[in-house]
Enzyme design. Structure first.
Site, PDB file in Angstrom:
ATOM      1  N   ASP A  64       3.699  -7.574  -5.695  1.00 10.37           N
ATOM      2  CA  ASP A  64       4.351  -6.982  -4.519  1.00 10.37           C
ATOM      3  C   ASP A  64       3.392  -6.633  -3.387  1.00 10.37           C
ATOM      4  OD1 ASP A  64       3.034  -4.988  -5.869  1.00 10.37           O
ATOM      5  OD2 ASP A  64       4.713  -3.613  -6.008  1.00 10.37           O
ATOM      6  N   HIS A  65       2.110  -6.470  -3.698  1.00 10.58           N
ATOM      7  CA  HIS A  65       1.188  -5.989  -2.665  1.00 10.58           C
ATOM      8  C   HIS A  65       0.681  -7.119  -1.780  1.00 10.58           C
ATOM      9  CE1 HIS A  65       1.229  -2.158  -4.628  1.00 10.58           C
ATOM     10  NE2 HIS A  65       0.258  -1.679  -3.879  1.00 10.58           N
ATOM     11  N   ASP A 119      -1.099   2.192 -10.098  1.00 10.55           N
ATOM     12  CA  ASP A 119      -0.754   2.437  -8.706  1.00 10.55           C
ATOM     13  C   ASP A 119      -0.442   3.921  -8.581  1.00 10.55           C
ATOM     14  OD1 ASP A 119       0.165   0.693  -6.105  1.00 10.55           O
ATOM     15  OD2 ASP A 119       1.131   2.659  -6.266  1.00 10.55           O
ATOM     16  N   ARG A 379       1.415   7.004   3.563  1.00  7.73           N
ATOM     17  CA  ARG A 379       0.006   7.255   3.894  1.00  7.73           C
ATOM     18  C   ARG A 379      -0.277   6.867   5.334  1.00  7.73           C
ATOM     19  NH1 ARG A 379      -2.156   5.276  -1.937  1.00  7.73           N
ATOM     20  NH2 ARG A 379      -2.020   7.361  -2.820  1.00  7.73           N
ATOM     21  N   SER A 535      -5.261   6.168  -3.195  1.00  5.71           N
ATOM     22  CA  SER A 535      -4.931   5.083  -4.108  1.00  5.71           C
ATOM     23  C   SER A 535      -5.607   5.222  -5.475  1.00  5.71           C
ATOM     24  CB  SER A 535      -5.368   3.774  -3.455  1.00  5.71           C
ATOM     25  OG  SER A 535      -5.741   2.821  -4.400  1.00  5.71           O
ATOM     26  N   ARG A 537      -6.827   2.654  -6.976  1.00  8.64           N
ATOM     27  CA  ARG A 537      -7.627   1.428  -7.155  1.00  8.64           C
ATOM     28  C   ARG A 537      -8.967   1.736  -7.831  1.00  8.64           C
ATOM     29  NH1 ARG A 537      -7.835   1.039  -0.624  1.00  8.64           N
ATOM     30  NH2 ARG A 537      -5.626   1.144  -1.075  1.00  8.64           N
TER      31      ARG A 537
HETATM   32  C1  MIC Z   1      -1.889   2.129  -1.951  1.00 12.41           C
HETATM   33  O1  MIC Z   1      -0.809   2.541  -1.562  1.00 12.41           O
HETATM   34  O2  MIC Z   1      -2.974   2.500  -1.494  1.00 12.41           O
HETATM   35  C2  MIC Z   1      -1.899   1.098  -3.058  1.00 12.41           C
HETATM   36  C3  MIC Z   1      -2.352  -0.160  -2.468  1.00 12.41           C
HETATM   37  O3  MIC Z   1      -0.602   0.922  -3.548  1.00 12.41           O
HETATM   38  C4  MIC Z   1      -2.822   1.598  -4.152  1.00 12.41           C
HETATM   39  C5  MIC Z   1      -3.133   0.614  -5.186  1.00 12.41           C
HETATM   40  C6  MIC Z   1      -4.160  -0.371  -4.766  1.00 12.41           C
HETATM   41  O4  MIC Z   1      -5.123  -0.012  -4.088  1.00 12.41           O
HETATM   42  O5  MIC Z   1      -4.001  -1.518  -5.123  1.00 12.41           O
HETATM   43  C7  MIC Z   1      -2.363   2.859  -4.856  1.00 12.41           C
HETATM   44  O6  MIC Z   1      -1.664   3.648  -4.256  1.00 12.41           O
HETATM   45  O7  MIC Z   1      -2.761   3.121  -5.993  1.00 12.41           O
HETATM   46 FE1  SF4 Z   2       2.890  -0.505  -1.907  1.00 12.87          FE
HETATM   47 FE2  SF4 Z   2       1.151   1.495  -2.201  1.00 12.87          FE
HETATM   48 FE3  SF4 Z   2       2.527   1.201   0.057  1.00 12.87          FE
HETATM   49 FE4  SF4 Z   2       3.781   1.957  -2.106  1.00 12.87          FE
HETATM   50  S1  SF4 Z   2       2.176   3.073  -1.057  1.00 12.87           S
HETATM   51  S2  SF4 Z   2       4.469   0.399  -0.675  1.00 12.87           S
HETATM   52  S3  SF4 Z   2       2.713   0.826  -3.692  1.00 12.87           S
HETATM   53  S4  SF4 Z   2       1.005  -0.218  -0.757  1.00 12.87           S
END
Ligand code: MIC
Ligand code: SF4
Length: 646
Positions: A64-65, A119, A379, A535, A537
């Site tokens: 999905d990302h 995530d 975010r 995140s 990550r």
């Molecule tokens: C995000 O919202 O920052 C992400 C991308 O969903 C991350 C995961 C990632 O960095 O792949 C998260 O929230 O954990």
């Molecule tokens: Fe995707 Fe992270 Fe954004 Fe949620 S916050 S939509 S999981 S990138």
């Protein structure tokens, strides 16, 4: 003395330790999820553990990302994940099927179960009464292999909801109000448990919006009871059999309590560049808007988009606003298509994106220079949109739609008559984009397909006796993992290629960081408070590991990142006296004498600034188990050792 709902679910899943605030406990994990940006690494780690089939009740791999596919990289990674999932017993949600948290809520989440996901917004599952945690990929890999998931027992904060939301005010405003009151650090070391008469006024998608953004509070997770509303939601998903009633005992004792009157909440916005920089929309009204983005795992449900459609119907998006909408799932998109709402959105001038994270993670739709972007996301960290000086505001779908029409910040309460939209009695269920794993007897013959973008992940060596290194970078408070390891369209395709990613480490703060690390052979990072928020990550630990970072010394840490540092074998140390932060300058030579012994035997840890000639005490931010993990050089080494696989 009665139990909280949190306590009930924890007790049921407790494998090791005692449920006492601050204690390390190991939990049995029923379900896991991964997404593609963290999944490749998580499955490489799972493969390295040598477990043939997952031992969870349900594990799902979502794509999905990163669905842009500007080159072969993503397509290869997706193919890898699909094949590895098939082989090891993991369900696979194909690209286009939707955002992991939205789809998991619709199709797989079960009240009372534990879920961990690679995530940070996995707590979305708290909206249907799951105890759901965001975690690093390695923790998810261990859980898939049947291992325990460890947390430090948090306090349980009772959030008593009273009253009901006024027209045009929505769940997003509720969580923004909490962020305004508590800040991005306010949830650290806490689970938010929602109770009170107001709970019964909120639908499951609304509850999920609130638990989703509990992550922005820094909370370990957030949870709602499972009640008749949960049951109706699961029934509408054709899954009533998955329902069980769950709530706290009437005499449950909480560690902390607060009350939130839903009827007093007003439309709010989180202003740049932090989710807790909250102001009423009424104060921002009239400010020019350049872009509006609707979607993300926070606000892309059927209810959200129907509200947007009802506002946009028969109208036209303001000529100077670019409006994009990404439905959260194929189910949502199908239902909008079937009832005509999609046509209303398109007719208004909205640009429809695929059911994925998209702009939320900087995958396109970066605003113009200095552009004001209203987003229903969770975010608004600096640079995350892909435009360094982009001004991102987090708002509700109602505020986003109203502002897209007017071209300026608009309080949706000025729109007049409010059309109430009900949750459907039946959702459009069609799981044809979810691929089942191979049956046990065929698993052996499934070939895992790897592309050239997949490079080996770095492993760390056991902790040495002493460490001597430069203070290679000094940063301030609230450093996010988007600072440490940025994402976005240019970098995200390389999540399985740590050497390449390393060129962008800390790029938001200091572009010369990678080069300096290479020259100095790594070093020690000095941080402020809430280091590593955002995140999950694990790349924000693995990439510094690759660059030779041996320790971080900060004022305080965000939970998931701190765990990821231990998993990678990097020391997370805290200033005993915060004032010592000011005494160390970037490029001072630092030593940690006898560090291995100090960590292993729980002796005081001394940090010597050789350049300035002083010693300070620093505190390891580690449970006893994490001390052992770091001494072995990370969780993979530790797991192999403790499971007897050398
Ligand atoms: C995000 O919202 O920052 C992400 C991308 O969903 C991350 C995961 C990632 O960095 O792949 C998260 O929230 O954990
Ligand atoms: Fe995707 Fe992270 Fe954004 Fe949620 S916050 S939509 S999981 S990138």
């Amino acid at each position: 003395m009665g139990w909280t709902l949190t306590r009930k679910i924890l007790e049921k899943h407790l494998k090791s330790g005692e449920i006492r605030i601050g204690e390390d406990i190991g939990l049995r994990i029923d379900q896991t999820l991964t997404q593609d940006a963290t999944g490749t690494m998580a499955y490489l780690e799972f493969e390295a553990m040598g477990v043939p089939r997952v031992k969870t009740e349900r594990s799902v791999a979502y794509i999905d990302h990163n669905t842009l596919q500007t080159g072969f990289e993503n397509a290869d990674d997706h193919r890898y994940i699909q094949s590895v999932a098939k082989k090891h017993g993991i369900w696979f949600s194909r690209p286009g099927n939707g955002i992991c948290h939205q789809v998991h809520l619709e199709r797989f989440g079960i009240p009372g179960k534990t879920l961990i996901g690679s995530d940070s917004h996995t707590p979305t599952g708290g909206g249907i009464g799951m105890l759901a945690f965001g975690a690093g990929g390695l923790d998810v890999a261990v859980a898939m292999g049947g291992g325990e998931y460890h947390i430090t027992v948090p306090k349980v904060l009772k959030v008593e909801l009273v009253g009901a939301l006024s027209p045009w005010v929505s769940a997003k405003d509720v969580i923004l109000e909490l962020l305004r009151r508590l800040s991005v650090k306010g949830g650290v070391g806490r689970i938010l448990e929602y109770t009170g008469p107001g709970v019964g006024t909120l639908t499951v998608p609304e509850r999920a919006t609130i638990t989703n953004m509990g992550t922005e509070l820094g909370a370990t997770t957030s949870v709602f009871p499972s009640d008749e509303i949960t049951r109706a939601f699961l029934r509408a998903q054709g899954r009533e059999a998955d329902w069980t009633p769950l709530c706290a005992d009437p005499d449950a004792v909480y560690d902390e309590e607060m009350t939130l009157d839903l009827s007093a909440v007003e439309p709010l916005a989180a202003c740049p560049h932090s989710p807790d920089n909250v102001r009423p929309i009424a104060e921002l009204a009239g400010k020019k808007v350049d872009q509006v983005c609707i979607g993300s795992c926070t606000n892309s449900s059927y209810l959200d988009l129907m509200r947007v459609a009802s506002i946009l119907k028969g109208k036209t998006v303001h000529p100077s606003v670019s409006l994009v909408i990404a439905p959260g799932s194929k189910q949502v998109c199908t239902m909008l298509a079937e009832n005509g709402a999609l046509a209303d959105l398109i007719a208004s001038g909205a640009r429809i994106l695929e059911c994925a994270c998209g702009p939320c993670i900087g995958m396109g739709q970066s605003p113009n220079s200095g552009g004001v972007s209203l987003r229903t996301f969770n975010r608004n960290f600096e640079g995350r949109s892909g435009t360094a000086d982009g001004q991102v505001y987090l708002v509700s779908p109602e505020t986003a739609a109203a502002s897209a029409l007017a071209g300026v910040f608009t309080d949706p309460r000025t729109l007049g008559a409010f059309e109430k939209i009900d949750i459907p009695a039946v959702f459009a269920v069609n799981d044809n984009m979810i691929v089942a794993p191979a049956p046990d007897e065929e698993a052996g013959s499934v070939e895992v397909l790897r592309g050239p973008n997949i490079k080996p992940f770095p492993t760390s060596a056991p902790l040495p006796e002493d460490i001597s290194a430069k203070a290679i970078l000094k940063v301030g408070d609230n450093i996010t993992t988007d600072h440490i390891m940025p994402a976005g369209a240019k970098i995200l395709p390389y999540r399985s290629n740590i050497p390449y990613l390393s060129n962008f480490c800390f790029a938001v703060c200091d572009q010369t960081f990678p080069e300096r690390c290479r020259k100095e052979g790594g070093g020690i990072v000095i941080g402020g408070s809430n280091y590593g928020q955002g995140s999950s990550r694990e790349h924000a630990a693995l990439v510094p590991l690759y660059l030779g970072v041996k320790a971080v010394v900060a004022k305080s840490y965000a939970r998931i990142h701190c765990a990821n540092l231990a998993n990678a074998g990097i020391l997370a140390l805290q200033f005993k006296d915060e004032a010592d932060y000011d005494r160390i300058d970037q490029m001072d030579t630092l030593t940690l004498p006898n560090i291995r012994r100090a960590i292993a035997e729980k002796l005081p840890v001394l940090l010597r600034d050789e350049t300035k000639g002083f010693d300070i005490e620093v505190l390891p931010v580690m449970t006893d188990r994490e001390r052992a993990v770091v001494v072995e050089g990370g969780l993979l080494n530790y797991t192999k050792k403790t499971s007897g696989k050398a």
